[in-house]
Design an enzyme around this catalytic site. Sequence first.
Site, PDB file in Angstrom:
ATOM      1  N   PHE A 112      22.419  -8.623  13.154  1.00 38.37           N
ATOM      2  CA  PHE A 112      22.272  -7.952  11.861  1.00 38.37           C
ATOM      3  C   PHE A 112      21.228  -6.855  12.021  1.00 38.37           C
ATOM      4  CE2 PHE A 112      20.186  -7.201   7.792  1.00 38.37           C
ATOM      5  CZ  PHE A 112      21.281  -6.888   7.008  1.00 38.37           C
TER       6      PHE A 112
ATOM      7  N   ASP B  60      15.708  -4.904  18.369  1.00 33.42           N
ATOM      8  CA  ASP B  60      15.517  -5.025  16.914  1.00 33.42           C
ATOM      9  C   ASP B  60      14.605  -6.231  16.673  1.00 33.42           C
ATOM     10  OD1 ASP B  60      15.585  -5.502  14.215  1.00 33.42           O
ATOM     11  OD2 ASP B  60      17.759  -5.259  14.002  1.00 33.42           O
TER      12      ASP B  60
ATOM     13  N   LYS C 117       9.729  -5.787   8.115  1.00 34.69           N
ATOM     14  CA  LYS C 117       9.435  -7.101   7.532  1.00 34.69           C
ATOM     15  C   LYS C 117       7.953  -7.494   7.610  1.00 34.69           C
ATOM     16  CE  LYS C 117      13.945  -9.070   6.983  1.00 34.69           C
ATOM     17  NZ  LYS C 117      15.111  -8.652   7.716  1.00 34.69           N
TER      18      LYS C 117
HETATM   19  C1  LIG Z   1      16.107  -7.568   7.711  1.00 35.48           C
HETATM   20  C2  LIG Z   1      16.591  -7.010   8.979  1.00 35.48           C
HETATM   21  C3  LIG Z   1      16.971  -5.663   9.095  1.00 35.48           C
HETATM   22  C4  LIG Z   1      17.020  -4.733   7.908  1.00 35.48           C
HETATM   23  O1  LIG Z   1      15.789  -4.576   7.323  1.00 35.48           O
HETATM   24  P1  LIG Z   1      15.678  -3.950   5.829  1.00 35.48           P
HETATM   25  O2  LIG Z   1      14.212  -3.817   5.607  1.00 35.48           O
HETATM   26  O3  LIG Z   1      16.345  -4.926   4.912  1.00 35.48           O
HETATM   27  O4  LIG Z   1      16.374  -2.657   5.853  1.00 35.48           O
HETATM   28  C5  LIG Z   1      17.318  -5.186  10.348  1.00 35.48           C
HETATM   29  N1  LIG Z   1      17.307  -6.000  11.423  1.00 35.48           N
HETATM   30  C6  LIG Z   1      16.951  -7.292  11.347  1.00 35.48           C
HETATM   31  C7  LIG Z   1      16.916  -8.114  12.584  1.00 35.48           C
HETATM   32  C8  LIG Z   1      16.595  -7.852  10.124  1.00 35.48           C
HETATM   33  O5  LIG Z   1      16.276  -9.140  10.047  1.00 35.48           O
END
Ligand SMILES: *Cc1c(COP(=O)(O)O)cnc(C)c1O
Length: 392
Positions: free
Chosen positions: A130, A214, A243
């Site tokens: 994701f 990521d 985050k």
């Molecule tokens: C939450 C998340 C995103 C997206 O972050 P947003 O701040 O919601 O745009 C991207 N990659 C990972 C692994 C995530 O957990």
Amino acid sequence: MTIAPILPVYARADLTLDHGRGAYVFTKNGDKYLDFLSGIAVNALGHCHPHLVEALTKKAKELWHVSNIFYSEPLKKLSDRLVENSFADTVFFCNSGTEAIEAGIKAVRKFFDENGQPEKYRIITFEGAFHGRTMGAIAATGTPKTTEGFGPLLDGFDKVPVDIEAVKKAITPQTAAILIEPVQGEGGISVDPLKILPELRKLCDEKGLLLFLDEVQCGVGRTGKFFAYEWAGVEPDLLSSAKGLGGGFPLGALFMKEKVGKALKTGSHGTTFGGNPLATAVGNAVLDVVLEKGFLDNVQKMSEKLKAALESLQNKYPAIVDEVRGKGLLLGLKLKAPYENLKVVDKLRENKLLTNGAGQNVVRIIPPLNVTEAEIEEAVEIIDKTLKTLSA
Ligand SMILES: *Cc1c(COP(=O)(O)O)cnc(C)c1O
């Protein structure tokens, strides 16, 4: 009018929260919940950590915004510290995870374009991943849930299983980079990617590809290291973070090695809000705590305690719990059918513990990084009680 004023793109629980302290959140009438979700790994230090509140309120009285055509002190300080404490030589600030991914996709393309290989633009991504909700990020994520109805999608992503042989087979002369979460969050708290990181690094070096991590969910101390890649003993070329980085204040960042950062010349990318004084002041306050000597060791210690307790619940309820997964304080309980994670999450909430669901029928457990032993014991008791009722 049948649509709610709040666009219902989320299946929200019927719970309105009013204030929080540490690992607890409260409703207006005083109902108390133990928060083992932490706003999905955002409230890294719990709610209203005094040091973060102080940093934010102090800056709020001094300077809110100056635009990125000027410097601010917290901006300079935060970029210096992030470079000092990571693989990166340079950092681009933004406001969210998906923006950090978007910046990374652009950096990958620009890097090869600047190096006279514009035909290299494709990025290998992984099943279960994701990466966010912007057009680039949904194309990278590539699941029907995130992409359906939004086509045509951005071209340039090749999805493979988390398997080194599958990656090797997917590489073509157009391949530019490999994008992977070291620990998959939304996909079900899988640590499988971490296991192949050393091989991916080697492959990237051999084939001249960029390794793009990521760490939006698994970074900033969440796994017990500042970044999860440290567990694998290798470094990426670029990394997206968000985050936990702002501890609850919107803050994202793309970390880059010099060679990647150099490709993004003045004017080639930008943001209005990214790196504003309020966000970067809070980011510095988060670092003050997370980088303090012994803090990450304690995350590992609390992780071992919580993991062991969850494993004993797995032994106690083998018909319900299939597996305890994860790294550090990014943990998951994989359930066995016919038990459904979202129903268990609802029951846990009725018993005053906040968690949420992730892919593969996993209940996601993300306490604050400064969680105490007593809070872990309280959470485990609630999970025990809940599973007992379910198994009866
Ligand atoms: C939450 C998340 C995103 C997206 O972050 P947003 O701040 O919601 O745009 C991207 N990659 C990972 C692994 C995530 O957990």
